[in-house]
Design a protein around this motif. Structure first.
Motif, PDB file in Angstrom:
ATOM      1  N   GLU A  82       0.892  -1.206  -0.048  1.00 12.27           N
ATOM      2  CA  GLU A  82       0.131  -0.036   0.051  1.00 12.27           C
ATOM      3  C   GLU A  82       0.906   1.240   0.109  1.00 12.27           C
ATOM      4  OE1 GLU A  82      -3.197   0.252  -0.153  1.00 12.27           O
ATOM      5  OE2 GLU A  82      -3.728  -2.081  -0.326  1.00 12.27           O
ATOM      6  N   SER A  83       0.664   1.967  -0.758  1.00 13.88           N
ATOM      7  CA  SER A  83       1.560   3.234  -1.158  1.00 13.88           C
ATOM      8  C   SER A  83       1.296   4.681  -0.845  1.00 13.88           C
ATOM      9  CB  SER A  83       2.293   2.907  -2.598  1.00 13.88           C
ATOM     10  OG  SER A  83       1.421   3.255  -3.639  1.00 13.88           O
ATOM     11  N   HIS A  84       0.084   4.955  -0.640  1.00 14.78           N
ATOM     12  CA  HIS A  84      -0.319   6.285  -0.697  1.00 14.78           C
ATOM     13  C   HIS A  84      -0.447   6.825   0.652  1.00 14.78           C
ATOM     14  CE1 HIS A  84      -1.855   9.771  -2.615  1.00 14.78           C
ATOM     15  NE2 HIS A  84      -3.091   9.823  -1.921  1.00 14.78           N
ATOM     16  N   VAL A  85       0.294   7.834   0.838  1.00 14.06           N
ATOM     17  CA  VAL A  85       0.287   8.444   2.513  1.00 14.06           C
ATOM     18  C   VAL A  85      -1.092   8.977   2.757  1.00 14.06           C
ATOM     19  CG1 VAL A  85       1.468  10.215   3.764  1.00 14.06           C
ATOM     20  CG2 VAL A  85       2.828   9.136   2.163  1.00 14.06           C
ATOM     21  N   ASP A  86      -1.865   9.681   2.135  1.00 11.12           N
ATOM     22  CA  ASP A  86      -3.139  10.058   2.650  1.00 11.12           C
ATOM     23  C   ASP A  86      -3.980   8.992   3.025  1.00 11.12           C
ATOM     24  OD1 ASP A  86      -2.472  12.822   2.120  1.00 11.12           O
ATOM     25  OD2 ASP A  86      -3.285  12.887   0.029  1.00 11.12           O
ATOM     26  N   ARG A  87      -3.855   7.844   2.180  1.00 12.43           N
ATOM     27  CA  ARG A  87      -4.696   6.790   2.515  1.00 12.43           C
ATOM     28  C   ARG A  87      -4.459   6.076   3.815  1.00 12.43           C
ATOM     29  NH1 ARG A  87      -7.875   3.971  -1.867  1.00 12.43           N
ATOM     30  NH2 ARG A  87      -7.863   5.256  -3.800  1.00 12.43           N
ATOM     31  N   SER A  88      -3.049   6.188   3.983  1.00 12.13           N
ATOM     32  CA  SER A  88      -2.476   5.679   5.154  1.00 12.13           C
ATOM     33  C   SER A  88      -2.853   6.307   6.600  1.00 12.13           C
ATOM     34  CB  SER A  88      -0.850   5.372   5.203  1.00 12.13           C
ATOM     35  OG  SER A  88      -0.304   6.591   5.700  1.00 12.13           O
ATOM     36  N   ILE A  89      -3.236   7.433   6.480  1.00  7.21           N
ATOM     37  CA  ILE A  89      -3.610   8.434   7.589  1.00  7.21           C
ATOM     38  C   ILE A  89      -5.110   8.118   7.988  1.00  7.21           C
ATOM     39  CG2 ILE A  89      -3.955  10.651   8.091  1.00  7.21           C
ATOM     40  CD1 ILE A  89      -1.315  11.490   6.560  1.00  7.21           C
ATOM     41  N   ASP A  90      -5.868   8.028   6.555  1.00  6.62           N
ATOM     42  CA  ASP A  90      -7.288   7.767   6.841  1.00  6.62           C
ATOM     43  C   ASP A  90      -7.839   6.108   7.416  1.00  6.62           C
ATOM     44  OD1 ASP A  90      -7.885  10.062   5.743  1.00  6.62           O
ATOM     45  OD2 ASP A  90      -8.319   9.483   3.691  1.00  6.62           O
ATOM     46  N   GLY A  91      -6.804   5.233   6.884  1.00 10.19           N
ATOM     47  CA  GLY A  91      -6.945   3.878   7.221  1.00 10.19           C
ATOM     48  C   GLY A  91      -5.552   3.167   7.367  1.00 10.19           C
ATOM     49  N   PRO A  92      -4.937   3.209   8.394  1.00  9.19           N
ATOM     50  CA  PRO A  92      -3.715   2.612   8.583  1.00  9.19           C
ATOM     51  C   PRO A  92      -3.457   1.124   8.468  1.00  9.19           C
ATOM     52  CG  PRO A  92      -4.365   3.552  10.575  1.00  9.19           C
ATOM     53  CD  PRO A  92      -5.369   4.087   9.662  1.00  9.19           C
ATOM     54  N   GLU A 146      23.248   5.707   6.047  1.00  9.22           N
ATOM     55  CA  GLU A 146      23.489   5.629   7.374  1.00  9.22           C
ATOM     56  C   GLU A 146      22.452   6.567   8.327  1.00  9.22           C
ATOM     57  OE1 GLU A 146      26.379   5.285   5.171  1.00  9.22           O
ATOM     58  OE2 GLU A 146      26.086   3.149   5.928  1.00  9.22           O
ATOM     59  N   THR A 147      21.810   7.131   7.544  1.00  7.21           N
ATOM     60  CA  THR A 147      20.699   8.250   8.197  1.00  7.21           C
ATOM     61  C   THR A 147      19.859   7.207   9.239  1.00  7.21           C
ATOM     62  OG1 THR A 147      20.799   9.569   6.301  1.00  7.21           O
ATOM     63  CG2 THR A 147      19.074   9.943   8.046  1.00  7.21           C
ATOM     64  N   PRO A 148      19.705   7.605  10.243  1.00  3.94           N
ATOM     65  CA  PRO A 148      18.741   6.809  11.429  1.00  3.94           C
ATOM     66  C   PRO A 148      17.487   6.994  10.741  1.00  3.94           C
ATOM     67  CG  PRO A 148      19.877   8.461  12.641  1.00  3.94           C
ATOM     68  CD  PRO A 148      20.292   8.628  11.139  1.00  3.94           C
ATOM     69  N   TYR A 149      16.667   5.882  11.009  1.00  2.00           N
ATOM     70  CA  TYR A 149      15.176   5.715  10.705  1.00  2.00           C
ATOM     71  C   TYR A 149      14.119   6.645  11.344  1.00  2.00           C
ATOM     72  CZ  TYR A 149      15.578   2.060   7.071  1.00  2.00           C
ATOM     73  OH  TYR A 149      15.676   1.406   6.052  1.00  2.00           O
ATOM     74  N   ASP A 150      13.328   7.305  10.810  1.00  2.00           N
ATOM     75  CA  ASP A 150      12.619   8.229  11.854  1.00  2.00           C
ATOM     76  C   ASP A 150      11.287   8.529  11.065  1.00  2.00           C
ATOM     77  OD1 ASP A 150      11.733  10.270  13.448  1.00  2.00           O
ATOM     78  OD2 ASP A 150      12.769  11.793  12.640  1.00  2.00           O
ATOM     79  N   PRO A 151      10.615   7.557  10.790  1.00  2.00           N
ATOM     80  CA  PRO A 151       9.330   7.428  10.021  1.00  2.00           C
ATOM     81  C   PRO A 151       8.264   7.981  10.705  1.00  2.00           C
ATOM     82  CG  PRO A 151       9.478   5.385  11.031  1.00  2.00           C
ATOM     83  CD  PRO A 151      10.839   5.959  11.244  1.00  2.00           C
ATOM     84  N   ARG A 152       7.378   8.969   9.918  1.00  2.00           N
ATOM     85  CA  ARG A 152       6.479   9.958  10.557  1.00  2.00           C
ATOM     86  C   ARG A 152       5.016   9.760  10.182  1.00  2.00           C
ATOM     87  NH1 ARG A 152       8.205  15.223  11.853  1.00  2.00           N
ATOM     88  NH2 ARG A 152       7.073  15.858  10.168  1.00  2.00           N
ATOM     89  N   SER A 153       4.828   8.787   9.191  1.00  2.00           N
ATOM     90  CA  SER A 153       3.537   8.662   8.731  1.00  2.00           C
ATOM     91  C   SER A 153       3.175   7.029   8.921  1.00  2.00           C
ATOM     92  CB  SER A 153       3.121   9.063   7.172  1.00  2.00           C
ATOM     93  OG  SER A 153       3.757   8.169   6.545  1.00  2.00           O
ATOM     94  N   PRO A 154       1.792   6.752   8.878  1.00  2.00           N
ATOM     95  CA  PRO A 154       1.663   5.229   9.077  1.00  2.00           C
ATOM     96  C   PRO A 154       2.329   4.399   7.646  1.00  2.00           C
ATOM     97  CG  PRO A 154      -0.245   6.405   9.588  1.00  2.00           C
ATOM     98  CD  PRO A 154       0.682   7.365   9.079  1.00  2.00           C
ATOM     99  N   TYR A 155       2.177   5.189   6.707  1.00  2.00           N
ATOM    100  CA  TYR A 155       2.797   4.520   5.449  1.00  2.00           C
ATOM    101  C   TYR A 155       4.383   4.290   5.593  1.00  2.00           C
ATOM    102  CZ  TYR A 155       5.302   4.418   0.831  1.00  2.00           C
ATOM    103  OH  TYR A 155       6.270   4.140   0.041  1.00  2.00           O
ATOM    104  N   SER A 156       4.944   5.499   6.103  1.00  2.00           N
ATOM    105  CA  SER A 156       6.653   5.157   6.259  1.00  2.00           C
ATOM    106  C   SER A 156       6.865   4.482   7.372  1.00  2.00           C
ATOM    107  CB  SER A 156       7.288   6.706   6.204  1.00  2.00           C
ATOM    108  OG  SER A 156       6.670   7.280   7.293  1.00  2.00           O
ATOM    109  N   ALA A 157       5.923   4.572   8.493  1.00  2.00           N
ATOM    110  CA  ALA A 157       6.301   3.476   9.646  1.00  2.00           C
ATOM    111  C   ALA A 157       6.258   2.014   8.983  1.00  2.00           C
ATOM    112  CB  ALA A 157       5.346   3.846  10.570  1.00  2.00           C
TER     113      ALA A 157
END
Ligand code: NAD
Length: 346
Positions: A82-92, A146-157
């Motif tokens: 599932e790839s769409h950030v807006d959809r992940s906010i509406d229904g994670p 090497e950048t530490p992970y820091d996801p902020r949306s349900p999609y990126s998490a």
């Protein structure tokens, strides 16, 4: 090489399928055909003896085992998500099911296949991921591997979780894995709810072109066919256990991007007034990451990859493609009310 590609009926997956077949690889396209899929994306290769399609869900372990046994692939390239950030906010929930648990089931099926007698020694599992796992940048700097992970949306998490699972299966079970994290893609066959098609299609219909907030969010854009080329290179030559950041160093604010597309349309399909007069600023997305930018030094220096087009060339190719392929996008707009849900998302 015979590659099992998951998500090959989607935007990026279909570009990989088309490119892999054109280069003489055998491809098995495994896709559940969710709302985001379109088999027309692979129509140009559907009759090739190098191409096979399996309608299956990566959460269905039994189906995965059957497909591995039937096709005996040399490699897996995992793009289904599932790839769409807006959809992940509406229904994670679906994002957790597919991106996390689906990846788990695929890893387990791949591990069982790889451990069985007589399987290809050179087998590898390539996990395709996003730069969004790294979170949001300030005005300076770029994401490195090497950048530490820091996801902020349900999609990126959910994508970050899947990256961790893939690395863990590499470390714990010795599964031969390689990963890549890419910036925002654009190009032909991009699903109509994503930012660039929204801009083009709303402009063509004389509708407001929605831009989040003040349009100051910065994304690093890569033409999808350049991403597909990089992915095949990582699959074939990437070092096991390693990850590669993929990006074209093409940063644009959302507003600058939208204005560029409007200017291309003004040239290719002039209207009564400039298309930029349709730009309408809308309430920002919650938790909207300010800036993404990829440092592609590793893939450039280790694997010799370079993008083939500038963002201006790629955007012009993309706008021309949408102008010439109305049947493709009109069918999708009429399907499941996608036209009513046109978003603002990237
Ligand atoms: P997409 O939404 O266009 O396509 C996803 C495909 O996966 C669809 O064909 C869909 O039917 C399939 N799918 C979804 N759930 C499934 C399931 N449970 N089982 C089997 N198939 C399933 O996505 P995309 O934009 O092509 O992205 C592909 C991959 O690349 C994703 O993993 C995404 O996280 C990653 N990625 C995307 C971008 C981008 O800009 N679009 C950038 C970097 C990385």
């Amino acid at each position: 090489m015979k590659v099992l590609i998951t998500g090959g009926a989607g935007f990026i997956g279909s570009a990989v399928v088309r490119l892999a077949v054109s280069r003489g690889h055998s491809v098995v396209n495994l896709d559940a055909l969710t709302y985001a899929a379109c088999l027309d994306n692979v129509a140009s290769v559907a009759d090739s003896p190098l191409y096979a399609f399996e309608h299956a869900d990566i959460r269905d372990r039994g189906a995965l085992d059957r497909i591995f046994a039937k096709h005996e692939p040399d490699a897996v390239m995992h793009l289904a998500a599932e790839s769409h950030v807006d959809r992940s906010i509406d229904g994670p929930g679906t994002f957790m099911d597919t991106n996390v648990m689906g990846t788990f089931h695929l890893l387990e099926a791949a591990r069982a296949y790889w451990n069985a007698e007589g399987r290809p020694e050179t087998f590898r599992f390539h996990h395709v991921s996003t730069d969004e796992v790294f979170g949001s940048l300030g005005p300076d700097g770029q994401f490195t591997e090497e950048t530490p992970y820091d996801p902020r949306s349900p999609y990126s998490a959910s994508k970050a979780a899947s990256d961790h699972l893939v690395r863990a299966w590499g470390e714990t079970y010795g599964l031969p894995v390689v990963l890549s994290n890419c910036s925002n893609n654009y190009g032909p066959y991009h699903f109509p709810e994503k930012l660039i098609p929204v801009v083009i299609l709303n402009a063509l219909h004389g509708r407001p072109i929605p831009v989040y907030g003040a349009g100051e969010n910065v994304r690093d854009w890569l033409y999808v066919e350049d991403h597909a080329d990089a992915l095949l290179l990582v699959l074939e030559k990437g070092a096991l256990g390693r990850s590669y950041n993929i990006g074209g160093e093409n940063e644009r604010t959302n507003l600058a991007l939208v204005e560029t597309i409007c200017a291309i349309l003004d040239r290719l399909k002039p209207a009564d007034r400039p298309y930029s007069s349709l730009i309408a600023f809308v309430t920002d997305r919650p938790g909207h990451d300010l800036r993404y930018a990829i440092d592609p030094t590793r893939i450039r220096e280790e694997l010799g990859w370079l993008p083939s087009v500038t963002v201006e060339e790629g955007l012009e190719k993309t706008v021309r493609w949408y102008l010439e392929n109305e049947d493709w996008w009109r069918a999708l707009l009429e399907r499941d009310g996608v036209g009513q849900r046109l978003g603002t998302g990237t």
